[in-house]
Design a protein around this motif. Structure first.
Motif, PDB file in Angstrom:
ATOM      1  N   LEU A  77       0.990  -1.257  -0.038  1.00  0.00           N
ATOM      2  CA  LEU A  77      -0.116  -0.119   0.095  1.00  0.00           C
ATOM      3  C   LEU A  77       0.665   1.202   0.061  1.00  0.00           C
ATOM      4  O   LEU A  77       1.815   1.366   0.787  1.00  0.00           O
TER       5      LEU A  77
ATOM      6  N   LEU B 259      -7.121   2.641   4.285  1.00  0.00           N
ATOM      7  CA  LEU B 259      -7.069   2.657   2.925  1.00  0.00           C
ATOM      8  C   LEU B 259      -7.772   1.490   2.376  1.00  0.00           C
ATOM      9  O   LEU B 259      -8.845   1.862   1.780  1.00  0.00           O
ATOM     10  N   VAL B 260      -7.457   0.264   3.127  1.00  0.00           N
ATOM     11  CA  VAL B 260      -8.369  -0.837   2.937  1.00  0.00           C
ATOM     12  C   VAL B 260      -9.819  -0.488   2.869  1.00  0.00           C
ATOM     13  O   VAL B 260     -10.804  -1.154   1.981  1.00  0.00           O
TER      14      VAL B 260
ATOM     15  N   THR C 132      -5.219   2.198  -3.813  1.00  0.00           N
ATOM     16  CA  THR C 132      -5.480   0.851  -3.487  1.00  0.00           C
ATOM     17  C   THR C 132      -6.171   0.160  -3.977  1.00  0.00           C
ATOM     18  O   THR C 132      -5.905  -1.322  -4.202  1.00  0.00           O
TER      19      THR C 132
END
Length: 505
Positions: A245, A258-259, A293
């Protein structure tokens, strides 16, 4: 001349001398504060006035509120403490530069005045904590009048000042403890109530921060926000993606955030601006986080959509398929469409208009194994393309072997293209009474098997609402340095995430 210079008039501070050699001093240089317009009305008003105060203090014709060069710096010589204060402390003497400004238009701030103001406010707050019946009572006899009440840590009961200040004879063993003063019980109750209130506020803040504890141990919340079946699956996905990432550029967001942001975008079809608000970042940062991402997830999860070997298919073939096809069923094929915005280009409008949906769409060929696993997903084609054309051009036929059986709809007229590689079983959509008796019998035997691919398409689109919305046209552009559209990445990632969930078969 290299280096950084102070922009205040008649101030010659710089990081390097005229020879370009770095000066050996401890001066620091600070940017002129920006106007934060997207962090609430109060923050916007304070930061706007602070920027105006700095411009007025520097007092240069080439520096205005709307025209400040990025290279402009103010050195630490113009602040009492050597640096600017926190932006919300407007009464602090270092809220703006006030020393050695090269002019007398700005009055020099007084640090001692600020300290007196802080002391008065502290005394006023302490008086508000006292109950009305105790305002006229004298302080504890053993406590000095100017001594502040003792601090309490870890929610322990505060000792009475009379006990702390008691003579040594009162601290000897087998002696009676000193009596508490009249204010001690009330102070203890106030401090404990404030500690409890602080603890509850911290718990509420953690609940809305969407950090690593947001999904911890709650499988229902994981399924709602991400589409994954449980927290363990999400943790496995996070651990596999974290090393890849973009943490440096998007340091405001953790790998978990982010995920989570990307999965929430796909799962709930939330706007980028709303996601940025939830995670307390700017809309541009949220958009960059999503696309970066998504690229990482596409490269790491694409192998989950793979064509299995015939041996693995035979070993786990469902019994109903074995009865109908003797274990030779290799795939169930269908197409699904994703709605897109109307393109401005005339040719693109013609290529993407779907006669079936009566709208502009992108069409994808999806292949599901008899076990209920997505084994192939094509790139996107304009909605005007026929199912047969997509099947022949997508590369799906190259994966078939002689003897394979493919279940298709009547729209997939690919018998001539397949030749002797596989046998095609046609399933009529409706109206079996109009068919010949042999076709009716064949359709009845296979229709309940082919329904699996339609169920899988429904699972993918229901689990990830982004595929049921109208996708912006910019999602159809090729990604920079890649020969793939952003929408193709999204469809592939959604199929891979579906394969991580339990099969519907």
């Amino acid at each position: 001349m290299p280096g950084t210079h102070c922009c205040v008039r008649n101030c010659f501070s710089s990081t390097h001398d005229y020879r370009g050699k770095r000066r050996d001093h401890v001066l620091r240089f600070f940017r002129i504060p920006t106007w934060k317009k997207h962090e609430g009305e109060h923050v916007s008003d304070v930061t706007r006035r602070r920027r105006m105060s700095w411009v007025a203090a520097i007092r240069r014709k080439d520096i205005t509120f709307d025209r400040i060069s990025q290279s402009m710096r103010v050195c630490s010589l113009h602040f009492h403490s050597g640096k600017p204060s926190y932006e919300m402390l407007e009464n602090h003497p270092d809220w703006k530069p006030s020393l050695r400004l090269g002019h007398s238009d700005v009055k020099k701030t007084d640090e001692a005045r600020f300290q007196r103001l802080v002391k008065r406010r502290t005394q006023h707050q302490e008086q508000l904590l006292l109950p009305p019946q105790h305002l006229e009572q004298p302080p504890c006899p053993a406590q000095h009048p100017e001594q502040a009440p003792p601090l309490v840590q870890h929610q322990e009961q505060p000792p009475c000042p009379a006990q702390e200040q008691a003579p040594p004879s009162a601290q000897q063993p087998h002696q009676e403890p000193a009596q508490e003063c009249a204010l001690c019980p009330y102070r203890r109750d106030v401090i404990n109530s404030l500690l409890e209130e602080n603890r509850k506020l911290k718990e509420e803040l953690e609940e809305y921060r969407m950090n690593e504890n947001f999904l911890s141990g709650d499988d229902n919340r994981v399924k709602y926000y991400t589409g994954l079946p449980n927290y363990l699956t999400f943790q496995t996905l996070l651990l596999s993606l974290t090393p890849y990432l973009p943490q440096g550029r998007l340091k405001k967001l953790s790998p978990f955030q982010l995920v989570l942001l990307t999965l929430m975008r796909l799962r709930l079809d939330l706007p980028i601006q709303h996601l940025g608000r939830l995670l307390r970042v700017h809309r541009t940062t949220a958009s960059d986080a999503f696309h970066h991402t998504l690229s990482v997830m596409y490269s790491r999860l694409s192998p989950l959509v793979y064509w299995p070997s015939r041996e693995s298919l035979m070993a786990s073939m469902p019994h109903k398929f074995v009865e109908s096809f003797g274990g030779n069923a290799a795939a169930i094929v269908d197409c699904f469409e994703v709605f897109i915005e109307k393109p401005s280009n005339a040719l693109a409008r013609a290529q993407t208009f779907s006669q079936h949906k009566h709208a502009h769409t992108m069409k994808y060929l999806i292949v599901v194994t008899p076990q209920g696993v997505i084994s192939f997903i094509s790139e996107g084609w304009g909605g005007h393309a026929s199912d047969k054309h997509i099947t022949e051009q997508s590369g799906f036929l190259d994966k078939l072997m002689p003897g394979d059986v493919v279940l298709t709809d009547r729209g997939f007229d690919i018998g001539e293209s397949v030749g002797m590689m596989c046998a095609e079983v046609k399933v009529p959509p409706r109206g079996r009474a109009q068919l010949e008796a042999r076709d009716v019998e064949e359709a009845g035997a296979t229709a309940h098997l082919r329904i699996h691919v339609e169920r899988m398409i429904g699972v993918v689109q229901n689990a990830f609402k982004f595929l049921r919305s109208t996708v912006p046209v910019n999602m159809l552009l090729k990604c920079e340095g890649e020969n793939v559209m952003a929408l193709d990445k999204i469809v592939t990632v959604c199929c891979a995430l579906t394969n991580m969930c339990p099969s519907v078969v």
